[in-house]
Scaffold this active site. Structure first.
Site, PDB file in Angstrom:
ATOM      1  N   TYR A 108       0.856  -1.191   0.000  1.00 49.86           N
ATOM      2  CA  TYR A 108       0.000   0.000   0.000  1.00 49.86           C
ATOM      3  C   TYR A 108       0.889   1.236   0.000  1.00 49.86           C
ATOM      4  CZ  TYR A 108      -3.469   3.480   0.800  1.00 49.86           C
ATOM      5  OH  TYR A 108      -4.257   4.594   0.623  1.00 49.86           O
ATOM      6  N   GLN A 151     -10.600   0.717   1.193  1.00 47.90           N
ATOM      7  CA  GLN A 151     -11.048  -0.186   0.129  1.00 47.90           C
ATOM      8  C   GLN A 151      -9.894  -0.968  -0.489  1.00 47.90           C
ATOM      9  OE1 GLN A 151     -11.403   3.118   0.180  1.00 47.90           O
ATOM     10  NE2 GLN A 151     -11.161   4.076  -1.839  1.00 47.90           N
ATOM     11  N   ASN A 185      -2.799   6.456   6.707  1.00 48.14           N
ATOM     12  CA  ASN A 185      -3.411   7.236   7.779  1.00 48.14           C
ATOM     13  C   ASN A 185      -4.095   6.311   8.787  1.00 48.14           C
ATOM     14  OD1 ASN A 185      -5.779   6.386   6.538  1.00 48.14           O
ATOM     15  ND2 ASN A 185      -6.126   8.337   5.497  1.00 48.14           N
ATOM     16  N   SER A 194       4.012   9.363  11.636  1.00 50.68           N
ATOM     17  CA  SER A 194       5.464   9.349  11.765  1.00 50.68           C
ATOM     18  C   SER A 194       5.916  10.075  13.028  1.00 50.68           C
ATOM     19  CB  SER A 194       6.091  10.009  10.534  1.00 50.68           C
ATOM     20  OG  SER A 194       7.490   9.832  10.529  1.00 50.68           O
ATOM     21  N   GLN A 234      10.230  15.628  10.000  1.00 48.32           N
ATOM     22  CA  GLN A 234       9.162  14.712  10.396  1.00 48.32           C
ATOM     23  C   GLN A 234       7.854  15.440  10.635  1.00 48.32           C
ATOM     24  OE1 GLN A 234       9.333  11.134  10.506  1.00 48.32           O
ATOM     25  NE2 GLN A 234      10.922  11.976   9.219  1.00 48.32           N
ATOM     26  N   HIS A 280       5.316  15.715   7.757  1.00 48.95           N
ATOM     27  CA  HIS A 280       4.576  14.541   7.288  1.00 48.95           C
ATOM     28  C   HIS A 280       3.077  14.729   7.479  1.00 48.95           C
ATOM     29  CE1 HIS A 280       7.129  11.399   5.770  1.00 48.95           C
ATOM     30  NE2 HIS A 280       8.003  11.584   6.736  1.00 48.95           N
ATOM     31  N   GLU A 317      10.093   5.713  16.692  1.00 54.16           N
ATOM     32  CA  GLU A 317      10.232   5.152  15.346  1.00 54.16           C
ATOM     33  C   GLU A 317      11.618   5.497  14.794  1.00 54.16           C
ATOM     34  OE1 GLU A 317       8.108   5.572  10.937  1.00 54.16           O
ATOM     35  OE2 GLU A 317       7.908   7.173  12.420  1.00 54.16           O
ATOM     36  N   HIS A 318      11.939   6.782  14.795  1.00 50.15           N
ATOM     37  CA  HIS A 318      13.261   7.269  14.378  1.00 50.15           C
ATOM     38  C   HIS A 318      13.961   7.869  15.586  1.00 50.15           C
ATOM     39  CE1 HIS A 318      10.604   7.844  10.760  1.00 50.15           C
ATOM     40  NE2 HIS A 318      11.599   7.181  10.193  1.00 50.15           N
ATOM     41  N   ASP A 334      15.155   7.689   5.060  1.00 53.62           N
ATOM     42  CA  ASP A 334      13.896   7.758   4.316  1.00 53.62           C
ATOM     43  C   ASP A 334      14.096   7.476   2.835  1.00 53.62           C
ATOM     44  OD1 ASP A 334      12.128   8.209   6.332  1.00 53.62           O
ATOM     45  OD2 ASP A 334      11.886  10.353   5.986  1.00 53.62           O
ATOM     46  N   GLU A 391       1.260 -36.828  28.923  1.00 54.46           N
ATOM     47  CA  GLU A 391       0.258 -35.849  28.491  1.00 54.46           C
ATOM     48  C   GLU A 391      -1.073 -36.497  28.131  1.00 54.46           C
ATOM     49  OE1 GLU A 391       2.890 -32.093  26.832  1.00 54.46           O
ATOM     50  OE2 GLU A 391       1.894 -33.383  25.363  1.00 54.46           O
ATOM     51  N   HIS A 440      -0.026 -40.502  20.045  1.00 57.91           N
ATOM     52  CA  HIS A 440       1.329 -39.981  19.850  1.00 57.91           C
ATOM     53  C   HIS A 440       2.364 -41.038  20.254  1.00 57.91           C
ATOM     54  CE1 HIS A 440      -0.621 -36.120  19.415  1.00 57.91           C
ATOM     55  NE2 HIS A 440       0.542 -35.492  19.244  1.00 57.91           N
TER      56      HIS A 440
END
Length: 432
Positions: A124, A186, A209, A233, A255, A258, A322-323, A356, A410, A415
């Site tokens: 995506y 979608q 998003n 971000s 950042q 973004h 994250e960074h 990036d 068990e 088995h």
């Protein structure tokens, strides 16, 4: 901007809270769209593409003609830059290949592990005001190195039914097998269930998003894996008087631009640096084309003073950025001891922008504190580890008794029998 001095540990959680919105209302919308696409397929995809993107068209798949037009439209300078980035990403991710692991755990018992590619993956790629063609490189390049057979890319079209030419150029360059003009919830739903035009995939990658994030999480309820939970971000910088204030400010703004829900934080042992960075941010902000977006993100930013590196590290690990940029005299302290970060950038001349785009590391990273328990995307993200074993007559004799005892303990008699029959057969054949 919010300046905070020597916050007590019990306040860190509140101070470091991410500016993300509630997902309750989002979940209702996501589930509604998933149900519609599961039932009506392409018809529902077209409906929501028209509703959310304002685009109506017959062919959802990007044609070879459109790709050729995109290649022609891209300036040679940008093509060269993309090719350089692709080369570095290939080098770094190719180096992550590992050999088959083979072990004889006991005489006659051979076990080994091999990695196999995930056959069908979905990418995506957000469009809009910041079409992330760089993310195509970050995802399609390792997918190809891994050997994924089908690489399906979805990206939202503009009102004319077109995908940004740079996204198409990068996708074609990196061997994407199918490119589709569909975005948002979608797109995730279509790759989850499959439609006449959009293939069902086994794992979905890529940022988005809050709607896309919730959609990806819902997809996991229908047997589709995702790269990681991800959100807006974020960047945290630790810096002292050895840092260049203008550089620090530029990284924070990189950042912040973004999105309005991006979060940037400076942690410093120097009040002087904090003041200088604040001034530099205001100066640089004035000339940014995305000033309105960055300004809102900066309004929620934090400039935090702490007394020493030890406290700073504890706070940073609690946040799990994250960074993470390190610009301190004792950078080794942070390098050696940081436990929770998606990707780490070291020194005055290592901007987060390098990761990036073109240094070679992957920029698809865990946000919202998930760096505490998730890795960023890497070659293994596109592969599965499969184990194999082959046991000889000697091998089953060596471990058979242990298996029988454990299975009986068990209460799993079948088995036990699976081993007992084999041991009896060996005894009949050999007399031992």
């Amino acid at each position: 901007m919010n300046k905070i001095f020597n916050p007590k540990p019990e306040t860190w959680s509140a101070i470091l809270k991410r500016p993300t919105q509630t997902i309750d209302d989002i979940e209702v919308t996501v589930k509604e769209i998933f149900a519609a696409i599961q039932k009506k397929g392409d018809e529902a995809v077209a409906k929501y593409t028209s509703l959310f993107d304002g685009a109506t068209f017959e062919n959802i798949e990007v044609s070879s003609t459109e790709i050729e037009q995109a290649i022609s439209a891209i300036p040679n300078e940008l093509k060269t830059a993309i090719q350089l980035a692709k080369s570095n990403i290939e080098k770094f991710h190719s180096a992550q290949k590992t050999d088959k692991v083979i072990v004889e755990t006991i005489e006659g018992v051979h076990c080994w592990q091999e990695k196999r590619p995930i056959q069908k993956i979905g990418l995506y790629i957000p469009g809009g005001t910041a079409p992330l063609f760089s993310t195509v490189l970050m995802l399609a390049v390792p997918a190809n190195i891994a050997g994924c057979k089908e690489i399906v890319l979805c990206s939202p079209p503009d009102k004319n039914g077109k995908i940004n030419p740079a996204i198409l150029y990068a996708a074609n360059l990196c061997g994407v097998t199918k490119i589709l003009k569909v975005g948002g919830i979608q797109a995730i739903a279509a790759m989850t269930f499959g439609t006449k035009s959009i293939p069902k995939v086994y794992k979905i990658f890529g940022p988005g998003n809050q709607f896309v994030t919730v959609a990806k999480q819902l997809a996991t309820q229908f047997g589709v894996a995702i790269d990681m939970p991800a959100g807006p971000s974020e960047l945290l910088i630790v810096a002292d008087d050895t840092a260049v204030p203008a550089f620090v400010a530029s990284d924070l703004l990189s950042q912040a631009e973004h999105g309005i829900d991006s979060q940037v934080i400076l942690v410093s042992t120097s009040t002087t640096l904090i003041d200088e960075v604040e001034v530099a941010i205001q100066s640089q902000l004035e000339v940014l084309p995305r000033k309105a977006i960055a300004e809102k993100a900066i309004a929620n930013s934090k400039l935090i003073y702490v007394e020493n590196d030890t406290i700073a590290l504890e706070l940073i690990d609690e946040y799990g950025p994250e960074h993470f940029i390190i610009c301190t005299k004792d950078e080794e302290f942070y390098i050696n001891n940081i436990g929770n970060a998606g990707s780490v950038f070291i020194g005055n001349y290592t901007p987060e922008s390098a990761g990036d785009y073109a240094s070679g590391t992957n920029h698809t990273l865990p946000t919202n504190g998930y760096a505490k328990n998730y890795s960023g995307v890497n070659l293994d993200s596109f592969m599965k580890s499969m184990t194999f074993q082959k046991i000889s007559e000697k091998g089953i004799q060596n471990i058979g008794k242990a298996i029988e005892i454990m299975a009986e303990a068990e209460g799993l008699q079948a088995h036990k029998n699976a081993v007992t029959l084999r041991l009896a057969n060996i005894k009949d054949l050999t007399g031992f």
